[in-house]
Design an enzyme around this catalytic site. Structure first.
Site, PDB file in Angstrom:
ATOM      1  CG  HIS A   1      45.413  32.770  50.618  1.00 39.22           C
ATOM      2  ND1 HIS A   1      44.830  31.773  51.114  1.00 39.22           N
ATOM      3  CD2 HIS A   1      45.018  33.269  49.256  1.00 39.22           C
ATOM      4  CE1 HIS A   1      43.992  31.335  49.993  1.00 39.22           C
ATOM      5  NE2 HIS A   1      44.103  32.382  49.016  1.00 39.22           N
TER       6      HIS A   1
ATOM      7  CD  GLU B   1      41.752  35.879  48.361  1.00 41.65           C
ATOM      8  OE1 GLU B   1      41.427  35.811  47.102  1.00 41.65           O
ATOM      9  OE2 GLU B   1      42.236  35.294  49.256  1.00 41.65           O
TER      10      GLU B   1
HETATM   11  P1  PGA Z   1      39.615  31.047  44.007  1.00 46.52           P
HETATM   12  O1  PGA Z   1      40.826  31.282  45.138  1.00 46.52           O
HETATM   13  O2  PGA Z   1      39.787  32.026  42.672  1.00 46.52           O
HETATM   14  O3  PGA Z   1      39.908  29.663  43.572  1.00 46.52           O
HETATM   15  O4  PGA Z   1      38.358  30.940  44.605  1.00 46.52           O
HETATM   16  C1  PGA Z   1      40.962  32.837  45.345  1.00 46.52           C
HETATM   17  C2  PGA Z   1      42.135  32.659  46.209  1.00 46.52           C
HETATM   18  O5  PGA Z   1      42.188  31.666  47.183  1.00 46.52           O
HETATM   19  O6  PGA Z   1      42.906  33.448  46.372  1.00 46.52           O
END
Ligand code: PGA
Length: 246
Positions: A93, A165
């Site tokens: 992550h 992400e």
């Molecule tokens: P968020 O976080 O939906 O608050 O942007 C996503 C994540 O960190 O996996």
């Protein structure tokens, strides 16, 4: 579709238990139509997996140690997460990468250990704002993806989820456009199929997924689901996101 709720370090264990117990019936109903995976803190995982027993809601760890057992004070192994009822675990992550210096090789090692412990890894990749602005996104994604593919290829199960992400989208309310995302997901699919034709995978998007952004994000192709942080802590909001696909 797949919906992963990343609770991060936002709920204490008693709060996470109350939250899940309060919404248990609806979670279970949503999980009859979609794959719902909750990623609580490690201390909440065992209790939540007992509470969710009998439903199709799955549990995942948020990270794991870099070894399966041994003298590693403070670490929690993927084997332990599996013994506590997890069937998934996040690896790499962006908060782990940026705050704890988890580099590409360390993330790949974790993905491999997660599979060896019998879980499915949800491996996260994504570029920073600087990398986006210097048009390096695809190059960075390939650099992050390649060691993960090599590690997964050495395992028997050869299965993983990949969550794209963008770091600048996490918690910011900003998301890429649908056409940027379609280009990125087509690239990821093509790269994985070319480099590792025998690996089975699912593609997820994460970063400011909410009831406001979901209509744009829902149009991305190819996409199998979402990794949701902030919005997963507001149950009505999480439900609206999932219901968008019903
Ligand atoms: P968020 O976080 O939906 O608050 O942007 C996503 C994540 O960190 O996996």
């Amino acid at each position: 579709m797949i919906f992963i709720a990343n609770f991060k370090m936002m709920l204490t264990t008693p709060d996470a238990i109350n939250f899940v117990q309060k919404n248990l019936h609806t979670y279970a109903t949503l999980a009859n139509q979609h794959k719902i995976i909750l990623c609580p803190s490690a201390t909440a995982l065992f209790n939540l997996s007992k509470i969710l027993q009998g439903s199709s809601v799955a549990i995942g760890g948020q990270t794991c140690g870099s070894n399966l057992s041994g003298a590693f004070t403070g670490d929690i192994s993927a084997t332990d997460l599996a013994a506590c009822g997890a069937t998934y675990c996040l690896a790499g992550h962006s908060e782990r990468r940026s705050l704890y210096n988890e580099h590409n090789d360390a993330v790949a090692t974790k993905a491999k250990l997660i599979i060896e412990a019998g879980l499915t890894p949800i491996t996260c990749i994504g570029e920073t704002l600087d990398e986006l602005e210097s048009s390096s996104t695809l190059k960075i994604l390939e650099q992050q993806l390649t060691p993960i593919l090599q590690a997964v290829a050495t395992t028997k199960k050869k299965e993983f989820f990949i969550a794209y992400e963008p770091r600048w989208a996490i918690g910011s309310g900003r998301t890429p456009t649908a056409s940027q995302l379609s280009e990125i997901f087509s690239f990821l699919k093509k790269t994985i199929q070319e480099l590792s034709p025998n690996i089975s995978f699912k593609l997820l998007y994460g970063g400011s997924v909410s009831s406001k952004t979901i209509s744009t994000l829902a149009s991305i192709s190819p996409l199998d689901g979402f990794l949701i942080g902030g919005a997963s802590l507001d149950f009505q909001e999480f439900q609206k996101i999932v219901d968008y696909f019903n």
